[in-house]
Design an enzyme around this catalytic site. Structure first.
Site, PDB file in Angstrom:
ATOM      1  CG  LEU A   1       7.858   4.594  -3.556  1.00 21.51           C
ATOM      2  CD1 LEU A   1       6.883   4.613  -2.386  1.00 21.51           C
ATOM      3  CD2 LEU A   1       7.168   5.073  -4.826  1.00 21.51           C
ATOM      4  CG  ASP A   2      11.423  10.564  -5.238  1.00 26.00           C
ATOM      5  OD1 ASP A   2      10.880  10.963  -4.197  1.00 26.00           O
ATOM      6  OD2 ASP A   2      11.058  10.928  -6.371  1.00 26.00           O
ATOM      7  CG  PHE A   3      14.810  11.632   0.725  1.00 22.84           C
ATOM      8  CD1 PHE A   3      15.247  10.736   1.699  1.00 22.84           C
ATOM      9  CD2 PHE A   3      14.663  12.967   1.083  1.00 22.84           C
ATOM     10  CE1 PHE A   3      15.526  11.153   2.987  1.00 22.84           C
ATOM     11  CE2 PHE A   3      14.941  13.395   2.370  1.00 22.84           C
ATOM     12  CZ  PHE A   3      15.370  12.487   3.336  1.00 22.84           C
TER      13      PHE A   3
END
Length: 272
Positions: free
Chosen positions: A136-138
């Site tokens: 999952l991205d930041f």
């Protein structure tokens, strides 16, 4: 499920079958397994990473360099460099954690910007490592699954298995019928045409509206890029399901739960 407790160093207790006979009645010493699968199950990396390691000549079996396709059993000696790799050929279940990732953490062990990493929140392992099943991205929150079994991680992530990912998406504005048609029939991105398998409106208030979307791949920032291609800003993105695993409501952000033996066996059966 076990509730989250402070991480303590120590050897995890894993269910074992205390026997030298496998489930088919064959002596364990006579059974062989694919080398890359065993290395992945050991938690040394994904199966693809282990195949690359073998191909590079870094894995040794009984004094010779291993090659792809090699199989090993209880009688074989396997090394990576000078390190001897010991396998338990009796049945051992993988460890599986469900983690509720908050926004503001990266899914990586190292970061040049020194940002917080999800791995800092996980319990310590002595002889293997936690493998993140997908990323999952930041700025995305929600369900992350971790395991000690690289083959299991591959079963979730490889495109050929078409495992569903479900997200709750909040956007600024509201989708038109034309937008919905485009998002479900195909949006051209720089790395190909992508679409949602399902898109369901969930309501909203003021300028914000929520949608549930389902897709079967996990390209980098794919959902955000799909909406951006239509000039729409995603203001919140939460993964709520990965395959048969839903994000349990009782897991608070930044906390984890470990599946017990019964839950682990049920998940492995669903993925079989």
């Amino acid at each position: 499920m076990r509730t989250h407790k402070p991480a303590r160093p120590g050897k995890p207790k894993s269910p074992l079958r205390a026997t030298n006979i496998d489930k088919h009645g064959i002596p364990v010493s006579a059974v062989t397994h694919k080398l890359q699968k065993l290395l992945a199950q050991k938690g040394l990396g994904s199966r693809r990473e282990m195949e690359a390691l073998i191909a590079s000549g870094q894995v040794i079996i009984n004094g010779r360099k291993a090659v792809l396709g090699d199989r090993v059993g209880a009688q074989d000696r396997v090394q990576i460099g000078k390190r001897i790799i010991r396998f338990d050929f009796a049945e051992r279940l993988p460890r599986i954690l469900l983690y509720h990732k908050p926004e503001g953490e990266i899914v990586s062990r190292l970061d040049p910007e020194n940002r917080p990493t999800v791995f800092d929140k996980l319990p310590h392992l002595r002889s293997s490592k936690w493998i993140a099943i997908g990323r999952l991205d930041f700025n995305t929150s929600g369900l992350l699954i971790f395991t000690t079994d690289g083959a299991l991680a591959n079963r979730f992530m490889h495109p050929r298995f078409e495992v569903e990912r479900e997200y709750a998406v909040r956007i600024i504005g509201k989708l038109s019928d034309e937008h919905i048609t485009q998002l479900t029939t195909g949006i051209q991105l720089e790395d190909g045409i992508v679409s949602f398998d399902q898109l369901i409106e969930q309501g909203g208030e003021n300028v914000n509206h929520w949608y549930r979307v389902i897709l079967k791949e996990g390209k980098n920032r794919e959902i955000r890029r799909m909406f951006e291609a239509l000039g729409i800003t995603v203001s919140r993105l939460i993964r709520v399901r990965f395959g048969p695993v839903n994000l349990p409501a009782r897991i608070k952000r930044g906390k984890w739960l470990e599946l017990d033996e019964k839950e682990t066996r049920r998940l492995l059966t669903l993925l079989a």
